[in-house]
Enzyme design. Structure first.
Site, PDB file in Angstrom:
ATOM      1  N   ARG A 175      62.316  35.582  15.347  1.00 16.28           N
ATOM      2  CA  ARG A 175      61.169  36.438  15.650  1.00 16.28           C
ATOM      3  C   ARG A 175      60.510  36.000  16.953  1.00 16.28           C
ATOM      4  NH1 ARG A 175      57.042  37.149  10.922  1.00 16.28           N
ATOM      5  NH2 ARG A 175      56.277  38.757  12.350  1.00 16.28           N
ATOM      6  N   CYS A 235      51.013  33.098  14.509  1.00 17.95           N
ATOM      7  CA  CYS A 235      52.186  33.440  13.699  1.00 17.95           C
ATOM      8  C   CYS A 235      52.295  34.960  13.692  1.00 17.95           C
ATOM      9  CB  CYS A 235      52.070  32.865  12.288  1.00 17.95           C
ATOM     10  SG  CYS A 235      50.644  33.444  11.355  1.00 17.95           S
TER      11      CYS A 235
END
Length: 278
Positions: A175, A235
């Site tokens: 990611r 995050c």
């Protein structure tokens, strides 16, 4: 009370009048598990369910954002927490979501501890469980917002290129680099420019307990993070970033958390994005 407590210690403290245990299990949308349902099916005796979805800012279009102080005080009080109580948080989630609840309490000036190994370790040791939800007398809690622990999009953007605060991203390498496409509609792939990538899973032993502080330091330093310098943790949506904040807390260094994280940054057409390795 230490910031990280053992299952043995907690078992010996069960039933003490000043002890409040909160189950902060949370799962990503679409995951085939029901946090509240699992809590009802079996939890540490005396625990109450800390609902990360419910205890959030409902006026924000972003998920699980830190709520206003008065809302937080009311909802935490409804779980029986009062000034002077010892609060222990745990979870049974792969994302180690009790760290998010711990950061939320810290952000409002409330000390708490994490149970090392969480519910999985408690159950593996054959310790007692309780079903359902027991009634609790409401508590009264004083909140003192600590703005030093929270960062907004504007604050992060203003600091880009200044190198005053290090950005550390807790997401998976796929990611972070942009190799894995984000599933949320309208969300770009990649990361905030200048970020280091330290996946939250790196901080734990195979049994879900936290690594020794010496190893925690090495996890961060191996990715170029200078532990003594200020850090902003990020995050996907501000949940697993709290793992980085707690790890630095164990090392004696407070860190801030960008609450909107990539859900906010990646959706904003005016923010700079980067792909590839750090």
């Amino acid at each position: 009370m230490d910031a990280l407590v053992t299952t043995e210690w907690l078992a010996g403290e069960l039933g003490k009048p000043d002890l409040r245990i909160l189950d902060a299990t949370w799962f990503l949308p679409g995951e085939p598990r029901d946090a509240r349902g699992e809590f009802e099916g079996g939890h540490i005796p005396g625990a109450m369910f800390f609902d990360i979805n419910l205890i959030s800012d409902k006026t924000s279009p972003l998920p699980t954002m830190l709520p206003p102080a008065d809302q937080f005080a009311a909802q935490l009080g409804a779980l029986g927490v009062s000034d002077g109580d010892r609060v222990v948080l745990y979870d049974d989630a792969p994302h180690h979501t009790a760290a998010r609840a711990w950061w939320m309490l810290q952000s409002f000036g409330i000390d708490a501890a994490l149970l090392d190994g969480g519910l999985a370790k408690w159950k593996a040791e054959g310790r007692p469980l309780e079903r359902g939800t027991q009634p609790v007398d409401p508590g009264r809690i004083t909140v003192r917002p600590n703005h030093a622990l929270v960062r907004s999009l504007d604050q992060v953007r203003a600091g880009l290129g200044g190198h005053q605060e290090q950005l550390v991203d807790a997401r998976s390498p796929a990611r972070f680099t942009g190799q894995e496409t984000e599933t949320r509609p309208g969300l770009a792939s990649g990361h905030i420019p200048g970020s280091a990538n330290v996946p939250y899973s790196s901080f734990f032993n195979p049994d879900g307990t936290w690594k020794h502080p010496t190893s925690l330091r090495l996890v961060l330093e191996d990715e170029g993070v200078e532990v003594e310098r200020p850090v902003i943790a990020t995050c996907g949506s501000g949940i697993s970033a709290a793992v980085i904040v707690f790890a630095l807390h164990l090392l004696g260094h407070p860190a801030a958390l960008y609450d909107g994280s990539w859900v906010e940054w990646g959706a904003d057409p005016d923010t700079r994005k980067a792909t590839g390795a750090a």
